[in-house]
Design an enzyme around this catalytic site. Structure first.
Site, short mmCIF file in Angstrom:
data_model
loop_
_atom_site.label_atom_id
_atom_site.label_comp_id
_atom_site.label_asym_id
_atom_site.label_seq_id
_atom_site.Cartn_x
_atom_site.Cartn_y
_atom_site.Cartn_z
CB THR A 168 -0.83 -0.01 1.30
OG1 THR A 168 -1.64 -1.16 1.29
CG2 THR A 168 -1.68 1.22 1.45
N GLY A 222 -4.40 -5.30 6.61
CA GLY A 222 -5.54 -4.43 6.85
C GLY A 222 -6.47 -4.90 7.95
N1 GLY Z 1 -3.30 -2.31 4.04
C1 GLY Z 1 -3.88 -2.68 2.83
C2 GLY Z 1 -4.93 -3.70 2.94
O1 GLY Z 1 -4.89 -4.55 3.83
O2 GLY Z 1 -5.83 -3.70 2.13
#
Ligand code: GLY
Length: 301
Positions: A168, A222
Site C-alpha cells: 500500500t 488491513g
Molecule cells: N493495508 C492494505 C490492505 O490490507 O488492504
C-alpha cells in the site's frame, strides 16, 4: 510552520533487488508533493500528487500493478482526509479507475458522502467527469503470473502471501497555511475475496488527519490495522507524547503486542515533524522538511 511531506511505499519483506526502485519511487512521490507545496499549493494537492505517482508506477500494490483478487481482477481502495476541516473522501472496490486517490478527492469535495464503493463509486467517477479505464489496463505481467501460480496451487495461501500484502502507498503533508492532509491507496491483499476492503480507505484505521492533533497513514495487514484503529491511535499518541517518532513506536508496539500486527506507518505532528515505524523487515519511505537540503529516503525506521 515549516512545509513538510512524507511518503511511503509499503511495509513488508521487500526483496533487496527491489529496494532501489522502491526508494526512487518514494523519492519521486515526495518530490512531486514538495514541488506543489513550495509553489503555495495545498497539502491536499501535495498528497494527491504524491500518491498518483505511486499509483502510476507499477511496482506498488496501488493503482496499476496492484495484486489481483481471487477472480483475477484488480480492485482498488483509496482515501484522503483534510486536517483543517476533517472532510474526507474514500472509495473501495473500484475496478475501472486508474487513480482512485483522485476519485477519493472528488468524493471529498463534490459529494455529501464520505465513502463510495464498487459500481456506485464508478458511476460517481463518470458523473464527476473522470475517465474510466479497462480493468486489464491495471494488470502487470508480474501480478498475472503470481495469480496464475496461486490458482494452480491446491493448498491455502503460503505464509509469504501476507508479507506481499503490504505494498500500500500513502503520503502526509503540511502546507504553508499550516494545514495537514493525508492520502492512502492500495490494491489490497493478494488473492483477496472479491469485495474485501482493508484499512486503507477507512477513516481512523488506514488514515487520519486533524490540524490540532497530527496525521497518520498506515500500511500492512488491513484486518489487523482495522481492529486496532491504528491511524487514530497513532494521532492520539502524537497529541499525548508531543513527538511523532515516539508516537509511531508506541502505536506499532501496541499493534504488534495486541494483534501480532504486521505493518508500518508514517505520521506527522501539526508542526511538520515526522515519525515512522514498522513491525515488518522494511518500510520504504521518503520525506522532506523545510530546511533540509535534500529528500531523505530509507527502508528502515
Ligand atoms: N493495508 C492494505 C490492505 O490490507 O488492504
Amino acid at each position: 510552520m515549516p512545509l513538510a511531506i512524507i511518503a511511503h511505499g509499503g511495509a513488508w519483506d521487500i526483496p533487496g533487488e527491489l529496494h532501489a526502485e522502491h526508494l526512487d519511487s518514494c523519492r519521486a512521490a515526495a518530490a512531486a508533493g514538495w514541488n506543489l507545496l513550495t509553489r503555495g499549493e495545498t497539502a491536499l494537492d501535495a498528497v494527491e500528487a504524491a500518491v498518483r505517482i505511486m499509483e502510476d508506477h507499477g511496482v506498488f500494490d496501488a493503482g496499476r500493478g496492484s495484486h489481483l483478487n481471487a477472480d483475477g481482477v484488480v480492485e482498488l481502495d483509496a482515501g484522503i482526509m483534510d486536517g483543517a476541516t476533517l472532510q474526507a473522501g474514500a472509495v473501495a472496490s473500484v475496478k475501472r479507475v486508474a487513480n482512485p486517490i483522485t476519485l477519493a478527492r472528488r468524493v471529498l469535495h463534490e459529494s455529501p458522502h464520505v465513502f463510495l464503493v464498487g459500481e456506485g463509486a464508478e458511476r460517481f467517477a463518470q458523473e464527476a467527469g473522470l475517465p474510466l479505464c479497462e480493468p486489464e489496463e491495471l494488470v502487470v505481467p508480474r501480478e498475472r503470473e503470481l495469480w496464475e501460480r496461486k490458482r494452480r496451487e491446491t493448498q491455502a495461501a503460503p505464509p509469504d502471501a501476507l508479507f506481499r500484502a503490504s505494498d500500500t502507498v500513502g503520503a502526509i503533508a503540511l502546507d504553508g497555511e499550516g494545514n495537514l492532509a493525508v492520502a492512502n491507496s492500495t490494491g489490497g491483499t493478494f488473492f483477496k475475496h472479491p469485495g474485501r476492503v482493508g484499512d486503507t480507505p477507512i477513516i481512523g484505521c488506514g488514515l487520519y488527519a486533524d490540524n490540532t492533533l497530527g496525521a497518520a497513514a498506515c500500511t500492512g495487514w488491513g484486518e489487523q490495522i482495522m481492529k486496532t484503529v491504528l491511524a487514530r491511535t497513532t494521532v492520539d499518541q502524537i497529541a499525548l507524547l508531543g513527538n511523532p517518532m515516539s508516537a509511531a513506536n508506541v502505536a506499532i508496539a501496541y499493534f504488534k503486542h495486541r494483534v501480532g500486527g504486521l505493518g508500518g506507518l508514517i505520521c506527522m505532528s501539526p508542526r511538520g515533524e515526522v515519525g515512522f515505524a514498522h513491525s515488518t523487515p522494511y518500510l520504504a519511505h521518503a520525506y522532506m522538511i523545510e530546511g533540509m537540503s535534500e529528500i531523505a529516503t530509507g527502508m528502515k525506521a
